[in-house]
Scaffold this motif. Structure first.
Motif, short mmCIF file in Angstrom:
data_model
loop_
_atom_site.label_atom_id
_atom_site.label_comp_id
_atom_site.label_asym_id
_atom_site.label_seq_id
_atom_site.Cartn_x
_atom_site.Cartn_y
_atom_site.Cartn_z
N UNK A 1 7.69 -8.34 -5.52
CA UNK A 1 8.47 -9.02 -6.36
C UNK A 1 9.72 -9.27 -5.87
N UNK A 2 10.19 -8.39 -4.90
CA UNK A 2 11.55 -8.32 -3.96
C UNK A 2 11.50 -9.62 -3.35
N UNK A 3 10.46 -10.12 -2.85
CA UNK A 3 10.31 -11.28 -2.26
C UNK A 3 10.81 -12.39 -3.10
N UNK B 1 9.15 -19.65 -7.05
CA UNK B 1 7.94 -18.90 -6.88
C UNK B 1 7.84 -17.99 -7.92
N UNK B 2 6.85 -18.05 -8.95
CA UNK B 2 6.57 -17.27 -9.98
C UNK B 2 5.81 -15.88 -9.71
N UNK B 3 5.12 -16.03 -8.74
CA UNK B 3 4.11 -14.67 -8.48
C UNK B 3 3.86 -14.73 -6.88
N UNK B 4 3.52 -13.77 -6.42
CA UNK B 4 3.13 -13.61 -4.91
C UNK B 4 2.05 -12.55 -4.85
N UNK C 1 10.46 -12.17 3.44
CA UNK C 1 9.55 -11.06 3.98
C UNK C 1 10.10 -10.06 4.93
N UNK C 2 10.89 -10.88 6.12
CA UNK C 2 11.34 -9.89 6.99
C UNK C 2 12.62 -9.04 6.42
N UNK C 3 13.23 -9.62 5.27
CA UNK C 3 14.25 -8.89 4.56
C UNK C 3 14.01 -7.47 4.17
N UNK C 4 12.75 -7.49 3.49
CA UNK C 4 12.40 -6.38 2.71
C UNK C 4 11.29 -5.50 3.57
N UNK C 5 11.16 -5.79 4.93
CA UNK C 5 10.22 -4.89 6.01
C UNK C 5 11.23 -4.11 6.39
N UNK C 6 10.83 -2.68 6.03
CA UNK C 6 11.68 -1.49 6.65
C UNK C 6 11.64 -1.34 8.04
N UNK D 1 0.60 -1.23 -0.01
CA UNK D 1 0.01 -0.02 -0.03
C UNK D 1 0.90 1.19 -0.05
N UNK D 2 1.81 1.17 0.88
CA UNK D 2 2.94 2.36 0.96
C UNK D 2 3.48 2.63 -0.44
N UNK D 3 3.71 1.64 -1.08
CA UNK D 3 4.50 1.81 -2.32
C UNK D 3 3.60 2.04 -3.41
N UNK D 4 2.28 2.32 -3.16
CA UNK D 4 1.24 2.48 -4.36
C UNK D 4 0.71 1.46 -5.07
N UNK D 5 0.76 0.15 -4.33
CA UNK D 5 0.10 -1.01 -4.90
C UNK D 5 0.78 -1.31 -6.28
N UNK D 6 2.13 -0.99 -6.30
CA UNK D 6 2.84 -1.38 -7.73
C UNK D 6 3.28 -2.95 -7.58
N UNK D 7 3.28 -3.67 -6.64
CA UNK D 7 3.76 -4.86 -6.25
C UNK D 7 5.26 -4.92 -6.45
#
Length: 452
Positions: free
Chosen positions: A275-277, A287-290, A330-335, A265-271
């Motif tokens: 994709x980083x995960x 994993x092709x998509x999340x 997911x932990x890795x991408x969590x600011x 949401x914070x990134x503007x729902x751009x996904x």
């Protein structure tokens, strides 16, 4: 960031001193005491906001919540010959928030915290042992004296806040007078110090007074509370989240959908976050998509993933191994995920050929975020995972026999650095003797004699 940890009297940890960097791999065979070091760090973390009794209860809790204080203590502490002691040197977060949402900055960003706990036999309390505060201290450290020696120290120094302090670098002091002990709480602004009687106290003073009134004490408690010990549970990782959930990813792996949803949401729902995960786990699982789907009827969020050529599946249909990797990514991408992350035997369930990629994933979790430091400590008995780690990142857990003054035999564990690394510099016969990498490899292979 925890840079040094000292403990004595906890399980088989006797006069243990361990230096940490952003990433540390503790290698050793099963049952030598690697987990005990994690338990000791967890216990100190729990003391930042719990009584001694409750901290004991929460170290490796069971379904019955049966309290066995004696199982956490060494023989010397149980018979009253010594106190249970801890010390932690740490880089504090640049900001800390109290229970009322007030944000303050510590006057010092690098500190040493010490606490001693006396143990007395008392059949009137649960477990038959009474724990009381014996000594407590929090003081500033000067990095110029060489406190930060790991290779990444320069990158970490920018997070160390410095400023004037009326307390002259002393935030908690212990004083004994006329048979009474007291902890002196120094104010960081104008005002007289506060004196807290320590005799008989059932918790640390730090846990009781940490507030915006004492910014550095609050920051120390915030840092200690941020030490997490991952024990990922399939049920928690598979569970959907409430649409309004605001919690960070828990130690059990819960709240991944909510955490990723908020970031997306914070990134503007751009996904981009999702994709980083996917990119982070791609070398380990296809994993092709999340996606995070919203269920407006149940007001719930659910994680879904497409693995390989299979159709997109909900989290409840994904394998345990895939969920573990997605949670770590997911932990890795969590600011907002800061502090220390401890993992036991992360190689379980991973094919040996994939361990280099697992190492890279874990190592990435220790990279600093934009506003705070992060740190990862893993323990392993896998020679394959050990081979992936750099010499400077490794400690070798080696068991040894002990004998008390009355002739009682026991066991203890030491943590040896590898020869030629920053932990081994200036050894000169003090601390733990460095060992060569080949010795550790042989030790993990089953030859304990090689490390003697």
């Amino acid at each position: 960031m925890l840079t040094r940890f000292e403990v004595t009297g906890f399980k088989n940890l006797v006069d243990v001193r361990v230096d940490f960097g952003p990433f540390t791999c503790i290698a050793g065979p099963n049952a030598v005491g690697k987990s005990n070091l994690f338990n000791a760090i967890e216990f100190l973390s729990l003391l930042s906001s719990n009584s001694f009794h409750d901290a004991c209860l929460q170290v490796r809790p069971t379904a019955q919540q049966h309290l066995d204080v004696a199982s956490l203590l060494s023989a010397g502490v149980l018979d009253g010959a010594a106190n249970l002691g801890f010390a932690a040197e740490m880089i504090l977060p640049p900001r800390a928030e109290d229970e009322f949402g007030q944000t303050v900055a510590p006057s010092c960003g690098y500190v040493r915290y010490e606490v001693e706990i006396a143990v007395q036999q008392d059949p009137t309390v649960p477990g038959g042992l009474r724990l009381r505060l014996a000594r407590e201290q929090l003081r500033a450290l000067d990095d110029a004296a060489g406190g930060l020696r790991f290779p990444e120290a320069e990158a970490c120094r920018r997070f160390i806040a410095c400023g004037p302090s009326d307390s002259e670098g002393r935030f908690l002091d212990y004083q004994a007078s006329h048979g009474q002990g007291a902890v002196i709480v120094h104010r960081e602004a104008n005002g007289r110090p506060r004196r807290v009687l320590a005799d008989g106290a059932q918790r640390t003073v730090l846990s009781a007074v940490a507030s915006a009134e004492y910014p550095t004490i609050l920051a120390a408690r915030t840092e200690m509370s941020s030490w997490r010990f991952l024990a990922l549970e399939p049920c928690a990782m598979r569970a959907p989240d409430d649409l309004m959930e605001r919690s960070t990813i828990s130690a059990s792996g819960a709240h991944v959908p909510a955490a990723l949803y908020r970031q997306n949401l914070a990134a503007g729902r751009d996904g981009a976050v999702l994709h980083r995960v996917c990119d982070a786990v791609a070398p380990l699982v296809d994993v092709r998509s999340l996606t995070i789907t919203e269920d407006p009827v149940r007001q719930a969020l659910e994680l879904r993933a497409q693995v390989g050529d299979a159709p997109e599946l909900p989290a409840r249909a994904l394998s345990d191994g895939t969920l573990r990797l997605l949670t770590l990514a997911a932990i890795g991408v969590a600011e907002d995920y800061s502090g220390m992350l401890c993992l036991e035997e992360p190689e379980n369930g991973i094919h040996p050929a994939k361990l280099p990629e697992l190492y890279r994933l874990l190592h990435g979790l220790s990279a600093p975020a934009s506003q705070h430091l992060r740190q990862v400590v893993v323990n392993t008995h896998s020679p394959n995972l050990f081979q992936c780690a750099e010499d400077a990142e490794v400690l070798c857990a080696v068991g040894r026999k002990t004998r008390s003054g009355d002739g009682t035999r026991g066991e203890a564990v030491d943590f040896h650095p590898l020869a030629g690394t920053w932990r081994a510099r200036g050894w000169g016969g003090q601390g733990m003797r460095p060992v060569p990498r080949s010795t550790v490899q042989a030790y993990l292979g089953g030859s304990a004699a090689a490390a003697d």
